[in-house]
Write a protein that holds these residues in place. Structure first.
Motif, PDB file in Angstrom:
ATOM      1  N   ARG A  40       1.436  -6.938  -1.482  1.00 47.91           N
ATOM      2  CA  ARG A  40       2.669  -6.239  -1.142  1.00 47.91           C
ATOM      3  C   ARG A  40       2.666  -5.844   0.332  1.00 47.91           C
ATOM      4  O   ARG A  40       3.687  -5.944   1.017  1.00 47.91           O
ATOM      5  CB  ARG A  40       2.831  -5.008  -2.035  1.00 47.91           C
ATOM      6  CG  ARG A  40       4.179  -4.343  -1.920  1.00 47.91           C
ATOM      7  CD  ARG A  40       4.470  -3.440  -3.101  1.00 47.91           C
ATOM      8  NE  ARG A  40       3.553  -2.296  -3.173  1.00 47.91           N
ATOM      9  CZ  ARG A  40       3.681  -1.314  -4.067  1.00 47.91           C
ATOM     10  NH1 ARG A  40       4.672  -1.355  -4.958  1.00 47.91           N
ATOM     11  NH2 ARG A  40       2.834  -0.314  -4.082  1.00 47.91           N
ATOM     12  N   ALA A  41       1.508  -5.391   0.830  1.00 49.58           N
ATOM     13  CA  ALA A  41       1.402  -5.027   2.245  1.00 49.58           C
ATOM     14  C   ALA A  41       1.655  -6.239   3.130  1.00 49.58           C
ATOM     15  O   ALA A  41       2.374  -6.156   4.141  1.00 49.58           O
ATOM     16  CB  ALA A  41       0.027  -4.431   2.533  1.00 49.58           C
ATOM     17  N   ARG A  42       1.078  -7.373   2.784  1.00 48.98           N
ATOM     18  CA  ARG A  42       1.243  -8.578   3.601  1.00 48.98           C
ATOM     19  C   ARG A  42       2.686  -9.058   3.587  1.00 48.98           C
ATOM     20  O   ARG A  42       3.235  -9.461   4.620  1.00 48.98           O
ATOM     21  CB  ARG A  42       0.305  -9.677   3.085  1.00 48.98           C
ATOM     22  CG  ARG A  42       0.489 -11.044   3.746  1.00 48.98           C
ATOM     23  CD  ARG A  42       0.521 -10.990   5.264  1.00 48.98           C
ATOM     24  NE  ARG A  42      -0.739 -10.516   5.822  1.00 48.98           N
ATOM     25  CZ  ARG A  42      -0.892 -10.173   7.093  1.00 48.98           C
ATOM     26  NH1 ARG A  42       0.161 -10.205   7.927  1.00 48.98           N
ATOM     27  NH2 ARG A  42      -2.064  -9.770   7.542  1.00 48.98           N
ATOM     28  N   ALA A  43       3.335  -9.009   2.433  1.00 54.16           N
ATOM     29  CA  ALA A  43       4.722  -9.459   2.354  1.00 54.16           C
ATOM     30  C   ALA A  43       5.619  -8.607   3.251  1.00 54.16           C
ATOM     31  O   ALA A  43       6.483  -9.139   3.972  1.00 54.16           O
ATOM     32  CB  ALA A  43       5.208  -9.400   0.907  1.00 54.16           C
ATOM     33  N   LEU A  44       5.417  -7.285   3.236  1.00 53.92           N
ATOM     34  CA  LEU A  44       6.233  -6.420   4.090  1.00 53.92           C
ATOM     35  C   LEU A  44       5.878  -6.627   5.557  1.00 53.92           C
ATOM     36  O   LEU A  44       6.768  -6.683   6.409  1.00 53.92           O
ATOM     37  CB  LEU A  44       6.045  -4.955   3.690  1.00 53.92           C
ATOM     38  CG  LEU A  44       6.818  -3.935   4.529  1.00 53.92           C
ATOM     39  CD1 LEU A  44       8.320  -4.237   4.526  1.00 53.92           C
ATOM     40  CD2 LEU A  44       6.552  -2.514   4.038  1.00 53.92           C
ATOM     41  N   ALA A  45       4.589  -6.736   5.860  1.00 57.20           N
ATOM     42  CA  ALA A  45       4.172  -6.948   7.251  1.00 57.20           C
ATOM     43  C   ALA A  45       4.795  -8.221   7.814  1.00 57.20           C
ATOM     44  O   ALA A  45       5.288  -8.240   8.950  1.00 57.20           O
ATOM     45  CB  ALA A  45       2.650  -7.010   7.333  1.00 57.20           C
ATOM     46  N   ASP A  46       4.797  -9.274   7.029  1.00 57.73           N
ATOM     47  CA  ASP A  46       5.396 -10.531   7.495  1.00 57.73           C
ATOM     48  C   ASP A  46       6.901 -10.376   7.711  1.00 57.73           C
ATOM     49  O   ASP A  46       7.472 -10.938   8.657  1.00 57.73           O
ATOM     50  CB  ASP A  46       5.132 -11.640   6.478  1.00 57.73           C
ATOM     51  CG  ASP A  46       3.668 -12.072   6.449  1.00 57.73           C
ATOM     52  OD1 ASP A  46       2.927 -11.708   7.394  1.00 57.73           O
ATOM     53  OD2 ASP A  46       3.273 -12.756   5.482  1.00 57.73           O
ATOM     54  N   ALA A  47       7.542  -9.599   6.860  1.00 54.25           N
ATOM     55  CA  ALA A  47       8.999  -9.441   6.945  1.00 54.25           C
ATOM     56  C   ALA A  47       9.426  -8.661   8.176  1.00 54.25           C
ATOM     57  O   ALA A  47      10.512  -8.897   8.709  1.00 54.25           O
ATOM     58  CB  ALA A  47       9.518  -8.761   5.687  1.00 54.25           C
ATOM     59  N   VAL A  48       8.577  -7.737   8.632  1.00 51.33           N
ATOM     60  CA  VAL A  48       8.972  -6.878   9.760  1.00 51.33           C
ATOM     61  C   VAL A  48       8.163  -7.150  11.025  1.00 51.33           C
ATOM     62  O   VAL A  48       8.314  -6.442  12.019  1.00 51.33           O
ATOM     63  CB  VAL A  48       8.868  -5.377   9.376  1.00 51.33           C
ATOM     64  CG1 VAL A  48       9.812  -5.059   8.219  1.00 51.33           C
ATOM     65  CG2 VAL A  48       7.430  -4.977   9.052  1.00 51.33           C
ATOM     66  N   GLY A  49       7.306  -8.157  10.990  1.00 51.80           N
ATOM     67  CA  GLY A  49       6.550  -8.529  12.183  1.00 51.80           C
ATOM     68  C   GLY A  49       5.407  -7.609  12.517  1.00 51.80           C
ATOM     69  O   GLY A  49       5.047  -7.449  13.699  1.00 51.80           O
ATOM     70  N   ALA A  50       4.806  -6.990  11.507  1.00 54.58           N
ATOM     71  CA  ALA A  50       3.667  -6.099  11.750  1.00 54.58           C
ATOM     72  C   ALA A  50       2.429  -6.905  12.117  1.00 54.58           C
ATOM     73  O   ALA A  50       2.247  -8.048  11.658  1.00 54.58           O
ATOM     74  CB  ALA A  50       3.388  -5.240  10.523  1.00 54.58           C
ATOM     75  N   THR A  51       1.571  -6.293  12.903  1.00 55.63           N
ATOM     76  CA  THR A  51       0.371  -6.968  13.383  1.00 55.63           C
ATOM     77  C   THR A  51      -0.699  -7.085  12.310  1.00 55.63           C
ATOM     78  O   THR A  51      -1.415  -8.075  12.235  1.00 55.63           O
ATOM     79  CB  THR A  51      -0.209  -6.207  14.596  1.00 55.63           C
ATOM     80  OG1 THR A  51       0.791  -6.119  15.601  1.00 55.63           O
ATOM     81  CG2 THR A  51      -1.453  -6.876  15.136  1.00 55.63           C
ATOM     82  N   ASP A  52      -0.823  -6.056  11.469  1.00 56.23           N
ATOM     83  CA  ASP A  52      -1.981  -5.979  10.590  1.00 56.23           C
ATOM     84  C   ASP A  52      -1.600  -5.329   9.261  1.00 56.23           C
ATOM     85  O   ASP A  52      -0.569  -4.665   9.153  1.00 56.23           O
ATOM     86  CB  ASP A  52      -3.079  -5.153  11.279  1.00 56.23           C
ATOM     87  CG  ASP A  52      -4.468  -5.452  10.733  1.00 56.23           C
ATOM     88  OD1 ASP A  52      -4.584  -6.298   9.829  1.00 56.23           O
ATOM     89  OD2 ASP A  52      -5.424  -4.822  11.214  1.00 56.23           O
ATOM     90  N   VAL A  53      -2.467  -5.498   8.262  1.00 59.32           N
ATOM     91  CA  VAL A  53      -2.329  -4.813   6.974  1.00 59.32           C
ATOM     92  C   VAL A  53      -3.662  -4.142   6.655  1.00 59.32           C
ATOM     93  O   VAL A  53      -4.719  -4.593   7.085  1.00 59.32           O
ATOM     94  CB  VAL A  53      -1.932  -5.772   5.829  1.00 59.32           C
ATOM     95  CG1 VAL A  53      -0.578  -6.391   6.097  1.00 59.32           C
ATOM     96  CG2 VAL A  53      -2.990  -6.845   5.619  1.00 59.32           C
ATOM     97  N   MET A  54      -3.570  -3.059   5.897  1.00 58.15           N
ATOM     98  CA  MET A  54      -4.759  -2.295   5.511  1.00 58.15           C
ATOM     99  C   MET A  54      -4.543  -1.702   4.132  1.00 58.15           C
ATOM    100  O   MET A  54      -3.409  -1.657   3.630  1.00 58.15           O
ATOM    101  CB  MET A  54      -5.028  -1.167   6.517  1.00 58.15           C
ATOM    102  CG  MET A  54      -5.282  -1.598   7.931  1.00 58.15           C
ATOM    103  SD  MET A  54      -5.586  -0.188   9.050  1.00 58.15           S
ATOM    104  CE  MET A  54      -7.189   0.371   8.440  1.00 58.15           C
ATOM    105  N   SER A  55      -5.633  -1.208   3.541  1.00 61.80           N
ATOM    106  CA  SER A  55      -5.532  -0.479   2.279  1.00 61.80           C
ATOM    107  C   SER A  55      -6.033   0.956   2.412  1.00 61.80           C
ATOM    108  O   SER A  55      -5.821   1.763   1.506  1.00 61.80           O
ATOM    109  CB  SER A  55      -6.328  -1.191   1.179  1.00 61.80           C
ATOM    110  OG  SER A  55      -7.704  -1.285   1.538  1.00 61.80           O
TER     111      SER A  55
END
Length: 335
Positions: A40-55
């Motif tokens: 879920r984090a990766r899908a949102l990061a890709d959608a908004v152009g975020a640099t990184d994902v974390m938990s």
């Protein structure tokens, strides 16, 4: 100056906030998305152009490439993550509630006061809604005369979970009304009574509350989480010289098959889309300048909502009018 944001929580609210900052507000960049679900984090990061994902939320808050934080994780994490932001010296926009525990809200307030700066803006976005803005203006400029009563109702299609209760209607749904009525009237509550009618089925019945204010006004709030027909929020402020009521935001009317109809949204997001943009714009200004919006809610407002919600839950459980005991507002939070 580009504000680099960590968005904590990639669910409905985290996703909505991330898209607002990424697409609607120049000068903001979603740097990292943090969620327990990596997918879920990766899908949102890709959608908004975020640099990184974390938990790890606290690790995300501590990152040197994060200037400010959006807390949109589950309710029970809001106060602990707000405390982490205060410790890290970073400003945060925290979705409501700050906590459902008034005592936990006090802990956040004490941490802010020890830090010497307000760090937490709370997501009571209705303060930025045009309807409430006009209602407050009509009162403040004298058009209505002295305020006497404020009527509010808040209806959802159905309860968000099978185990939802009447008490949760007070602690989860009603805080928006508790806060915005305080804001419009510029007052505090002194007592609350709560009632429920009987439904014909096992669904949670509406909760109807009557609140008394320090200035002698009455505020009534209906929370109907199983209204069935749509998402519907309305309000009316009655003064000695006039009244002002909110209009439903509708963009079209359908005429067909011998009928005239307008539609309802299924949830709150369309109704308050502009309020969220205004709120988030005010947060960016707060991050850049250190100037807290005169409209936005803070940790004291979160505490006030928790105090009245706790009193309301007791009123519903006992069938008795419950006194709302608020301490004197700290000078730190006065505007």
């Amino acid at each position: 100056m580009t504000i680099r944001l960590a968005v904590i929580g990639a669910g409905i609210m985290g996703s909505d906030h991330a898209h607002i900052f990424a697409n609607d507000l120049p000068g903001a960049q979603v740097q990292v998305v943090c969620d327990a679900s990596a997918d879920r984090a990766r899908a949102l990061a890709d959608a908004v152009g975020a640099t990184d994902v974390m938990s790890d939320a606290e690790a995300a808050i501590a990152r040197s490439d994060v200037d400010a934080v959006i807390i949109a994780s589950p309710d029970f994490t809001h106060a602990p993550l707000s405390l982490a932001c205060i410790r890290a010296g970073k400003r945060a926009l925290c979705e409501k509630p700050l906590s459902q525990s008034a005592a936990e809200c006090l802990t956040v307030m004490q941490a802010e006061q020890s830090a010497g700066q307000r760090r937490i803006q709370l997501g009571f976005m209705r303060r930025f809604d045009q309807s409430y803005a006009e209602m407050k203006s009509a009162l403040d400029n004298g058009t209505l005369g002295r305020a006497l009563m404020m009527h509010n109702f808040h209806r959802n299609v159905e309860t968000p979970a099978a185990d939802f209760t009447g008490a949760m209607a007070i602690t989860n749904s009603a805080p928006h009304e508790f806060d915005v009525a305080r804001f419009v009237l510029g007052t505090e509550y002194t007592a609350i009574s709560a009632f429920q009618p009987k439904r014909s089925d096992a669904r949670v019945a509406p909760v109807f509350m009557v609140l008394e204010t320090t200035d002698g006004q009455l505020v009534n709030i209906e929370i109907n989480n199983n209204a069935a027909y749509g998402y519907d929020v309305r309000g009316e402020l009655v003064g000695e010289a006039g009244s002002i009521a909110m209009n439903a935001a509708t963009y079209s009317r359908l005429d067909a098959r011998l009928a005239q109809t307008t539609g309802y949204d299924s949830d709150w997001r369309g109704r308050y889309a502009e309020a969220y943009r205004r709120q988030n714009r005010a947060f960016l200004h707060f991050v850049r300048s250190g100037d807290f919006s005169p409209i936005a809610s803070d940790a004291w407002d979160g505490y006030a909502a928790a105090v009245v919600a706790e009193a309301g839950a007791r009123a519903l459980a006992t069938g008795q009018r419950v006194v709302v005991e608020m301490p004197t507002q700290p000078l730190f939070y006065k505007r």
